[in-house]
Design a protein around this motif. Structure first.
Motif, PDB file in Angstrom:
ATOM      1  N   PHE A 131       0.848  -1.189   0.000  1.00  0.00           N
ATOM      2  CA  PHE A 131       0.000   0.000   0.000  1.00  0.00           C
ATOM      3  C   PHE A 131       0.886   1.244   0.000  1.00  0.00           C
ATOM      4  O   PHE A 131       2.112   1.138   0.208  1.00  0.00           O
ATOM      5  N   PRO A 132       0.331   2.442  -0.224  1.00  0.00           N
ATOM      6  CA  PRO A 132       1.148   3.662  -0.171  1.00  0.00           C
ATOM      7  C   PRO A 132       1.798   3.812   1.198  1.00  0.00           C
ATOM      8  O   PRO A 132       1.180   3.509   2.219  1.00  0.00           O
ATOM      9  N   PRO A 133       3.048   4.264   1.258  1.00  0.00           N
ATOM     10  CA  PRO A 133       3.773   4.340   2.541  1.00  0.00           C
ATOM     11  C   PRO A 133       3.029   5.160   3.595  1.00  0.00           C
ATOM     12  O   PRO A 133       2.453   6.204   3.296  1.00  0.00           O
ATOM     13  N   GLU A 134       3.042   4.644   4.825  1.00  0.00           N
ATOM     14  CA  GLU A 134       2.421   5.314   5.976  1.00  0.00           C
ATOM     15  C   GLU A 134       3.427   5.367   7.121  1.00  0.00           C
ATOM     16  O   GLU A 134       4.260   4.474   7.281  1.00  0.00           O
ATOM     17  N   ARG A 135       3.334   6.433   7.915  1.00  0.00           N
ATOM     18  CA  ARG A 135       4.180   6.561   9.099  1.00  0.00           C
ATOM     19  C   ARG A 135       3.718   5.589  10.169  1.00  0.00           C
ATOM     20  O   ARG A 135       2.553   5.483  10.466  1.00  0.00           O
ATOM     21  N   PHE A 136       4.661   4.837  10.736  1.00  0.00           N
ATOM     22  CA  PHE A 136       4.339   3.876  11.789  1.00  0.00           C
ATOM     23  C   PHE A 136       5.446   3.953  12.835  1.00  0.00           C
ATOM     24  O   PHE A 136       6.547   3.444  12.625  1.00  0.00           O
ATOM     25  N   GLY A 137       5.137   4.627  13.924  1.00  0.00           N
ATOM     26  CA  GLY A 137       6.159   4.854  14.944  1.00  0.00           C
ATOM     27  C   GLY A 137       7.202   5.830  14.422  1.00  0.00           C
ATOM     28  O   GLY A 137       6.883   6.915  13.945  1.00  0.00           O
ATOM     29  N   THR A 138       8.445   5.427  14.451  1.00  0.00           N
ATOM     30  CA  THR A 138       9.528   6.283  13.979  1.00  0.00           C
ATOM     31  C   THR A 138       9.958   5.949  12.547  1.00  0.00           C
ATOM     32  O   THR A 138      10.918   6.534  12.043  1.00  0.00           O
ATOM     33  N   SER A 139       9.284   5.013  11.910  1.00  0.00           N
ATOM     34  CA  SER A 139       9.653   4.599  10.561  1.00  0.00           C
ATOM     35  C   SER A 139       8.430   4.630   9.649  1.00  0.00           C
ATOM     36  O   SER A 139       7.333   5.005  10.055  1.00  0.00           O
ATOM     37  N   ARG A 140       8.642   4.240   8.412  1.00  0.00           N
ATOM     38  CA  ARG A 140       7.562   4.170   7.437  1.00  0.00           C
ATOM     39  C   ARG A 140       7.411   2.731   6.951  1.00  0.00           C
ATOM     40  O   ARG A 140       8.405   1.993   6.842  1.00  0.00           O
ATOM     41  N   VAL A 141       6.176   2.333   6.671  1.00  0.00           N
ATOM     42  CA  VAL A 141       5.891   0.986   6.187  1.00  0.00           C
ATOM     43  C   VAL A 141       5.002   1.071   4.954  1.00  0.00           C
ATOM     44  O   VAL A 141       4.254   2.037   4.771  1.00  0.00           O
ATOM     45  N   ASN A 142       5.084   0.065   4.108  1.00  0.00           N
ATOM     46  CA  ASN A 142       4.218   0.017   2.921  1.00  0.00           C
ATOM     47  C   ASN A 142       3.750  -1.400   2.593  1.00  0.00           C
ATOM     48  O   ASN A 142       3.255  -1.654   1.494  1.00  0.00           O
ATOM     49  N   ALA A 143       3.924  -2.334   3.547  1.00  0.00           N
ATOM     50  CA  ALA A 143       3.522  -3.714   3.279  1.00  0.00           C
ATOM     51  C   ALA A 143       3.313  -4.476   4.580  1.00  0.00           C
ATOM     52  O   ALA A 143       3.871  -4.121   5.623  1.00  0.00           O
TER      53      ALA A 143
END
Length: 314
Positions: A131-143
């Protein structure tokens, strides 16, 4: 309502409203008329403003970004996020696209909007959803990863899939080649034919293209609004009118491509030949589609007179 009833209604309106109003205005001094008209105008403005405030569309509520893993499914559902699906560990090969439609305690249900291979997968296979990158905690995720619990399929394909709750969130590399957005359309022309390399003699080069972008051909019409969106070493993305795409191109179709691109160093247009495969077809605005093509072979013109092309893998 017949004619007699309408006549009676108009007579009653005239006698009960218009005539008394006319008599009232006749009793007023001339200097009071502008004040009354201004007051009436003000009341009309307030009525129109009240109607606008009552009937205007409600402001779209902003969906809060996910704060923990359990929030992602609800976030995707509220946003209508379209996610790419791949077998775990094989993120370069997309086997479908889907949106979250229902959230359960033991999993999430998705509606499959594009099946490019997911119907061949069975439970409990593990998938990666991107999916489009999202902020998660101090990092970014896209899967994230998930396993198939149930796949709802029939002879027409698969429509729904039930997955285990999302886990293993990560940031995966989505693209092997960096895309270059095409801003000025006058420096690139593209022709696309359906088919695959069958040998040295390529008669398609003289045939009217199935899709033309910035490339005039008197034998083919309706291509004027098409545009090149982006291009990379691995493929090309173009937009085209839906009338040129419907019932003509499909995902995984083999295509042959001629790109006529301006070389600024040599100050000339140079032809480039590719064989490719359609990887995505997405609706843009209701009247046009975006087509993503992956290059699979590179072609070199051996004899410009005979138009023979030598093909080699990329």
């Amino acid at each position: 309502m017949d004619y007699s009833d309408l006549t009676q209604l108009l007579d009653r309106l005239n006698s009960s409203v218009l005539v008394p109003a006319q008599r009232f205005f006749e009793t007023l001094p001339p200097e009071a008329i502008p004040i009354i008209l201004a007051a009436a105008g003000g009341l009309a403005f307030l009525a129109a403003l009240a109607a606008y405030l009552l009937l205007r569309p409600a402001k779209k509520q902003q969906v809060r970004s996910p704060q923990n893993p359990e929030d992602f499914a609800d976030f995707f559902k509220k946003n209508g996020t379209i996610m790419d699906i791949a077998a775990a560990g094989l993120t370069e090969r997309i086997i479908g696209r889907a949106v979250v439609t229902k959230i359960k305690d033991d999993g999430i249900r998705l509606e499959i909007i594009e099946d490019t291979g997911i119907s061949k997968v069975t439970a409990p296979a593990e998938l990666t959803l991107m999916f489009p990158p999202e902020r998660f905690g101090t990092s970014r995720v896209n899967a994230f990863n998930s396993k198939i619990q149930n796949l709802d399929c029939n002879e027409d394909g698969c429509g729904r899939v039930l997955l285990t709750p999302p886990s293993g969130f990560a940031l995966v590399k989505r693209r092997q080649h960096k895309r270059k957005r095409v801003v000025d359309q006058q420096f690139i022309r593209v022709k696309i034919w359906r088919g695959k390399p069958k040998g040295d003699a390529m008669a398609f080069a003289d045939a009217a293209p199935d899709l033309a972008v910035n490339s005039y051909d008197p034998r083919a019409s309706g291509h004027e609004i098409n545009q090149v969106i982006n291009i990379s070493n691995g493929g090309i993305g173009v937009s085209a009118h839906q009338g040129l795409i419907d019932k003509k191109f499909n995902i995984n179709d083999d295509v042959l491509i001629n790109i006529f691109m301006f070389n600024f160093r040599q100050k000339i247009f140079k032809p480039y030949w590719y064989a490719g495969r359609i990887r995505s077809i997405e609706e843009l605005d209701g009247t046009s589609y975006r087509i993503g093509v992956q290059f699979t072979m590179n072609g070199i013109m051996r004899d410009e007179t005979e138009q023979n092309i030598d093909w080699s893998g990329i």
